[in-house]
Write a protein that holds these residues in place. Structure first.
Motif, PDB file in Angstrom:
ATOM      1  N   GLN A 119       0.816  -1.201   0.000  1.00 54.01           N
ATOM      2  CA  GLN A 119       0.000   0.000   0.000  1.00 54.01           C
ATOM      3  C   GLN A 119       0.858   1.264   0.000  1.00 54.01           C
ATOM      4  O   GLN A 119       1.923   1.316   0.630  1.00 54.01           O
ATOM      5  CB  GLN A 119      -0.913   0.016   1.233  1.00 54.01           C
ATOM      6  N   LEU A 120       0.382   2.260  -0.719  1.00 54.34           N
ATOM      7  CA  LEU A 120       1.051   3.563  -0.693  1.00 54.34           C
ATOM      8  C   LEU A 120       0.766   4.264   0.628  1.00 54.34           C
ATOM      9  O   LEU A 120      -0.343   4.190   1.164  1.00 54.34           O
ATOM     10  CB  LEU A 120       0.551   4.434  -1.847  1.00 54.34           C
ATOM     11  N   ASP A 121       1.761   4.962   1.139  1.00 51.44           N
ATOM     12  CA  ASP A 121       1.625   5.739   2.367  1.00 51.44           C
ATOM     13  C   ASP A 121       1.188   7.154   1.976  1.00 51.44           C
ATOM     14  O   ASP A 121       1.993   7.966   1.516  1.00 51.44           O
ATOM     15  CB  ASP A 121       2.958   5.770   3.115  1.00 51.44           C
ATOM     16  N   ALA A 122      -0.099   7.434   2.146  1.00 49.34           N
ATOM     17  CA  ALA A 122      -0.653   8.709   1.694  1.00 49.34           C
ATOM     18  C   ALA A 122       0.016   9.894   2.382  1.00 49.34           C
ATOM     19  O   ALA A 122       0.387  10.883   1.735  1.00 49.34           O
ATOM     20  CB  ALA A 122      -2.158   8.737   1.924  1.00 49.34           C
ATOM     21  N   ASP A 123       0.160   9.827   3.705  1.00 50.00           N
ATOM     22  CA  ASP A 123       0.736  10.956   4.441  1.00 50.00           C
ATOM     23  C   ASP A 123       2.153  11.264   3.967  1.00 50.00           C
ATOM     24  O   ASP A 123       2.537  12.424   3.802  1.00 50.00           O
ATOM     25  CB  ASP A 123       0.738  10.672   5.942  1.00 50.00           C
ATOM     26  N   LYS A 124       2.929  10.208   3.747  1.00 52.79           N
ATOM     27  CA  LYS A 124       4.317  10.396   3.324  1.00 52.79           C
ATOM     28  C   LYS A 124       4.391  11.032   1.941  1.00 52.79           C
ATOM     29  O   LYS A 124       5.180  11.950   1.701  1.00 52.79           O
ATOM     30  CB  LYS A 124       5.036   9.051   3.327  1.00 52.79           C
ATOM     31  N   LEU A 125       3.558  10.558   1.011  1.00 48.76           N
ATOM     32  CA  LEU A 125       3.583  11.098  -0.352  1.00 48.76           C
ATOM     33  C   LEU A 125       3.081  12.535  -0.390  1.00 48.76           C
ATOM     34  O   LEU A 125       3.662  13.399  -1.046  1.00 48.76           O
ATOM     35  CB  LEU A 125       2.754  10.225  -1.285  1.00 48.76           C
ATOM     36  N   VAL A 126       1.992  12.792   0.314  1.00 47.95           N
ATOM     37  CA  VAL A 126       1.414  14.138   0.305  1.00 47.95           C
ATOM     38  C   VAL A 126       2.382  15.152   0.906  1.00 47.95           C
ATOM     39  O   VAL A 126       2.436  16.306   0.470  1.00 47.95           O
ATOM     40  CB  VAL A 126       0.065  14.137   1.060  1.00 47.95           C
ATOM     41  N   SER A 127       3.187  14.716   1.868  1.00 52.08           N
ATOM     42  CA  SER A 127       4.127  15.650   2.515  1.00 52.08           C
ATOM     43  C   SER A 127       5.128  16.239   1.529  1.00 52.08           C
ATOM     44  O   SER A 127       5.670  17.319   1.747  1.00 52.08           O
ATOM     45  CB  SER A 127       4.869  14.940   3.646  1.00 52.08           C
ATOM     46  N   ILE A 156      -4.255   8.227  -4.569  1.00 52.19           N
ATOM     47  CA  ILE A 156      -3.601   7.183  -3.774  1.00 52.19           C
ATOM     48  C   ILE A 156      -4.621   6.132  -3.354  1.00 52.19           C
ATOM     49  O   ILE A 156      -4.366   4.919  -3.428  1.00 52.19           O
ATOM     50  CB  ILE A 156      -2.914   7.802  -2.540  1.00 52.19           C
ATOM     51  N   GLN A 157      -5.804   6.571  -2.947  1.00 48.57           N
ATOM     52  CA  GLN A 157      -6.868   5.634  -2.588  1.00 48.57           C
ATOM     53  C   GLN A 157      -7.235   4.752  -3.778  1.00 48.57           C
ATOM     54  O   GLN A 157      -7.478   3.554  -3.640  1.00 48.57           O
ATOM     55  CB  GLN A 157      -8.096   6.397  -2.091  1.00 48.57           C
ATOM     56  N   GLY A 158      -7.262   5.340  -4.973  1.00 49.47           N
ATOM     57  CA  GLY A 158      -7.563   4.569  -6.178  1.00 49.47           C
ATOM     58  C   GLY A 158      -6.545   3.469  -6.426  1.00 49.47           C
ATOM     59  O   GLY A 158      -6.899   2.342  -6.784  1.00 49.47           O
ATOM     60  N   LEU A 180       1.504  11.921 -10.652  1.00 50.31           N
ATOM     61  CA  LEU A 180       2.834  11.371 -10.913  1.00 50.31           C
ATOM     62  C   LEU A 180       3.471  10.779  -9.661  1.00 50.31           C
ATOM     63  O   LEU A 180       4.083   9.703  -9.711  1.00 50.31           O
ATOM     64  CB  LEU A 180       3.744  12.454 -11.502  1.00 50.31           C
ATOM     65  N   LEU A 181       3.371  11.472  -8.551  1.00 49.54           N
ATOM     66  CA  LEU A 181       3.969  10.953  -7.311  1.00 49.54           C
ATOM     67  C   LEU A 181       3.388   9.589  -6.937  1.00 49.54           C
ATOM     68  O   LEU A 181       4.145   8.635  -6.720  1.00 49.54           O
ATOM     69  CB  LEU A 181       3.765  11.960  -6.180  1.00 49.54           C
ATOM     70  N   PRO A 182       2.055   9.430  -6.855  1.00 47.14           N
ATOM     71  CA  PRO A 182       1.519   8.098  -6.551  1.00 47.14           C
ATOM     72  C   PRO A 182       1.864   7.056  -7.612  1.00 47.14           C
ATOM     73  O   PRO A 182       2.181   5.909  -7.278  1.00 47.14           O
ATOM     74  CB  PRO A 182      -0.001   8.329  -6.487  1.00 47.14           C
ATOM     75  N   ALA A 183       1.792   7.441  -8.883  1.00 46.33           N
ATOM     76  CA  ALA A 183       2.048   6.477  -9.958  1.00 46.33           C
ATOM     77  C   ALA A 183       3.480   5.960  -9.904  1.00 46.33           C
ATOM     78  O   ALA A 183       3.728   4.751  -9.992  1.00 46.33           O
ATOM     79  CB  ALA A 183       1.770   7.118 -11.314  1.00 46.33           C
ATOM     80  N   MET A 184       4.429   6.868  -9.749  1.00 48.56           N
ATOM     81  CA  MET A 184       5.828   6.461  -9.756  1.00 48.56           C
ATOM     82  C   MET A 184       6.186   5.713  -8.468  1.00 48.56           C
ATOM     83  O   MET A 184       6.946   4.742  -8.495  1.00 48.56           O
ATOM     84  CB  MET A 184       6.706   7.693  -9.973  1.00 48.56           C
TER      85      MET A 184
END
Length: 813
Positions: A119-127, A156-158, A180-184
């Motif tokens: 799973q992607l870490d939403a908080d980390k990516l959004v920061s 990210i949820q998607g 781009l951030l979530p995709a990569m």
């Protein structure tokens, strides 16, 4: 081996019971692995007889192993067993055979353990996009945008939930970084490929050259991204050599360009047309570019240096693919027709897609799945087969005849080619008078008698002439020795024949148009002028939504659709209905609205007159011409004037040009130059005005003082003579529904949003949008247009006051 080496006791008992209940006949079962690697759960998919059972691929998707029994007790796999196992392995499935007692087991193919999805870490990516974050630090004058961060969380949820995401992100949200951030990050974390598709090559280039390198720089691991355009954007070295040797270029300019391309071909690493320092002649480039059906692949003498093959090798291990919608649909069409979703087709396999500029996908899909031909396209194909110039003969047929020294063959081909030319010329002469003032004709049942007497006989003659030409060529090809089958000449000649035969097939469809209700048949005047124009014949699907659902929405794990214009009155229903997302969806659909951070409420004035004629009233056209002149004079230029018809554009341009130029305002008009050069001229001169229509309602990015006034002359309802639009409206009405409410009005609102969006491109932009169409205020539906736009200042008043308010607003800001 003993079955308990691979099956749990529960699975053995379950399978044994199913075989017993099937009277000992063959059963086809799906096995599911536990964390220890044993099959611990069984599901029966089919039951057969004592020697065979159906292995139904429709059930494969979520299984780990295919299992069936051999009642004979002999567990050696048959040829059919091996074939099914080989197919299943492509999807990562193993294949087992058991005896009826399920005491022994034979492994045909080992299952590939399923990867645990991370799973992607939403908080980390959004920061990374928050103030002081990794990306924020790299961008000068960065401003944190709450809507951008919220959009990223939805995307990210998607990814984390394998969902479809529909997101409208207003201008300035920064949607590229949001996906781009979530995709990569997802591609790195799960070792999965992500495909990003855009509507334009311009956005492809921006993502690949600017945005992706920036995002890649903050990630701990490198991300390999590859930009892929349609094949016709790349040089084919074999076809280049053919063009050099034939030496029959039509113009001196073409010869000079060919020489320059030859020099460039020796230094370019990509072979991409975009790298050329000049725009090559269209006819020349069509002779030397790469084409899928003309590619010799492994038989090509230039395969080691082939630019397209090099690109395919690069794409094979890329984590991010950047493509355009047309290329995506080419790939999806091939997969839907049977190529499957697990191997390389046009593109390498992928399971997660981002659709940027998603509002265009209905148009892109419609365009891709349409079939067309014209006199021009046929003449080009015939020229590849045989042509004469100054008593010299050229073309594939000439080279083919040289293999046998057959003059008689050439004479036969010359006559057959001429017969097709005569037939297509006659078809053009038959079609042009039918197109009327509007230059378009849709084939309908009501026109059957007219078409049967004035058009269809010529269409039938063309199909027959094509059949004779292709028959002659096929007969000649059947005579060649097997050793010549793989010769490049033979390969390309066969490809050209297939193209011509496809036109013959289109002709056949036109002859049966009234028996094809699922398609729209129409003819258009091309080149704009009846004296030297030509007819283009087209077939377009009436409905594209079902194809999109089957080929796109139901096939992939994650699909992210983003655009600045996806909603009407803040609802997605219209767009979702047009692209098939309102049909039964197999996946969860997440949606969100992310408003622009730009200060529209203080930086933009939206105006519309209350005292002037409506479009259907006398004097409206004269009002538009005068209004355009007065408003541009008040703004001092830096204006974009958007029309819904080219005729209205020309009239307004001619009316205002002389006086505006006297004020030092440069007047630019769509059609005087190609789109790219026209936009460059507009962007470089702040005291200029651009008169434009259809394609300029979107894709114009003119920040700052380059553009401070947008004039929308008429609400952008589609003109009635658009054959595709007309047919789709009729289909809605035939079902007892309102075409105006379901199609005309929503489409016009979307178009207005796009035109309005040309004004503000940065947070410091400001300006005025004037809608000269009084229906915005006087019709009940006008409020829907206004509600669908960002909140702005408003001047809904007499026109003279609008001119004054425009001037004062621009001066004050």
């Amino acid at each position: 081996m003993r079955s308990d080496k691979r099956l749990s006791p529960e699975a053995i008992e379950s399978l044994r019971k199913e075989i017993t209940e099937a009277d000992g006949n063959e059963v086809f079962a799906l096995g599911f692995l536990n964390s220890a690697g044993l099959v611990d759960r069984i599901r029966i998919a089919a039951r057969g007889n004592e020697s065979a059972v159906l292995a139904l691929p429709v059930y494969y998707e979520d299984a780990d192993v295919l299992i069936h029994n051999h009642p004979s007790g002999q567990l050696s796999p048959s040829e059919n067993d091996l074939s099914i196992a080989a197919s299943a392995v492509e999807s990562g499935l193993g294949s087992f055979i058991v005896n009826n007692e399920v005491s022994r087991l034979y492994v045909i193919a080992e299952p590939i353990p399923k990867k645990e999805k991370k799973q992607l870490d939403a908080d980390k990516l959004v920061s990374a996009l928050e103030p002081g974050g990794a990306i924020a630090k790299r961008l000068p004058k960065y401003e944190s945008r709450p809507s951008q961060l919220a959009l990223m969380r939805l995307i990210i949820q998607g990814f984390n939930t394998d969902s479809i995401v529909c997101a409208e992100a207003g201008t300035g949200v920064g949607k590229s970084f949001s996906y781009l951030l979530p995709a990569m990050a997802y591609a790195i974390l799960n070792k999965e490929r992500v495909l990003i598709s855009t509507a334009t090559i311009t956005l492809q280039q921006q993502l690949y050259e600017k945005d992706i390198p920036l995002v890649s720089g903050i990630l701990k691991k490198p991300v390999k991204a590859v930009l892929i355009k349609g094949r016709s954007n790349y040089l084919c070295l074999r076809r280049l050599q053919d063009a050099i040797h034939e030496e029959d270029l039509d113009l001196e300019e073409q010869a000079e360009q060919l020489a320059a391309i030859v020099r460039w071909s020796e230094s370019t690493s990509t072979g991409s047309k975009a790298e050329l320092p000049f725009l090559p002649d269209e006819n020349l480039w069509s002779r030397i570019c790469s084409e899928p059906d003309l590619c010799l692949a492994m038989h090509c003498p230039e395969r080691e240096r082939c630019f397209v093959q090099a690109l395919k090798r690069e794409a094979a291990d890329a984590q991010i693919l950047v493509v355009n919608h047309h290329l995506l649909f080419a790939d999806l069409a091939a997969r839907k027709e049977g190529a499957g979703y697990e191997q390389t087709v046009v593109l390498p396999p992928y399971q997660r897609i981002i659709l940027d500029e998603a509002h265009t996908i209905e148009h892109s899909a419609t365009s891709f799945f349409s079939e067309t031909f014209s006199r021009l396209s046929i003449m080009r194909l015939l020229g590849r087969i045989y042509r004469k110039k100054r008593m010299q003969r050229f073309g594939l047929a000439v080279r083919f005849a040289s293999l046998f020294n057959s003059e008689q063959f050439l004479e036969t081909i010359e006559g057959a080619v001429q017969a097709v030319k005569d037939a297509v010329d006659n078809l053009d002469r038959s079609a042009l008078p039918l197109l009327g003032e509007e230059g378009v004709l849709r084939l309908t049942a009501e026109k059957k008698q007219l078409l049967s007497s004035q058009l269809l006989p010529s269409m039938r003659d063309l199909r027959q002439a094509i059949g004779k030409l292709c028959g002659t060529l096929h007969s000649a090809l059947e005579q060649i020795h097997d050793d010549l089958e793989d010769e490049p000449l033979i390969w390309e000649l066969k490809a050209i024949i297939r193209r011509i035969e496809q036109i013959g097939t289109i002709c056949g469809s036109f002859l049966e148009y009234d028996e094809r209700p699922e398609s729209i048949f129409y003819i258009e005047l091309m080149n704009g002028r009846r004296n030297d124009g030509y007819a283009r014949f087209s077939i377009t699907p009436l409905v594209i939504a079902t194809s999109l659902q089957e080929a796109l929405w139901n096939q992939f794990k994650t699909i992210i659709s983003v655009s600045a214009t996806l909603t009407i009155d803040n609802r997605f229903e219209y767009w979702m209905r047009r692209v098939g997302l309102d049909l039964h969806a197999e996946k969860e659909i997440l949606s969100g609205l992310f408003p622009s951070p730009f200060p529209y409420e203080r930086a933009v004035l939206l105006a519309a007159p209350t005292d002037r004629p409506l479009p259907d009233e006398t004097g409206y056209d004269a009002f538009v011409n005068q209004a355009v002149l007065e408003l541009i004079s008040a703004s001092g230029g830096s204006a974009l004037v958007l029309f819904t018809s080219y005729k209205a554009l020309q009239n307004a341009y001619e009316y205002a040009r002389q006086e505006l130029q006297g004020l030092g305002i440069r007047c630019l008009k769509q059609g005087d130059q190609d789109r790219t050069r026209l936009l460059q001229a507009f962007l470089q001169d702040e005291r200029s005005v651009l008169f434009a229509t259809d394609s300029f309602w979107e894709g114009v990015d003119a920040p700052g003082n380059t553009l401070r006034l947008v004039i929308i002359c008429r609400l952008p309802f589609r003109i009635p003579n658009d054959p595709v639009f007309e047919a789709r409206c009729e289909a809605i009405e035939a079902q007892g529904r309102s075409a105006f409410m379901e199609l005309s009005l929503p489409e016009a609102v979307m178009k207005l949003k796009q035109g309005f969006g040309r004004l503000m491109r940065t947070s410091t932009d400001h300006g005025v949008v004037v809608v000269l169409d009084g229906r915005l205020l006087k019709k009940r539906y006008g409020s829907l247009f206004i509600r669908s736009l960002p909140e702005t200042r408003q001047a809904f008043t007499e026109f003279n006051q609008i001119v004054e308010k425009t001037e004062s607003f621009l001066q004050r800001n």
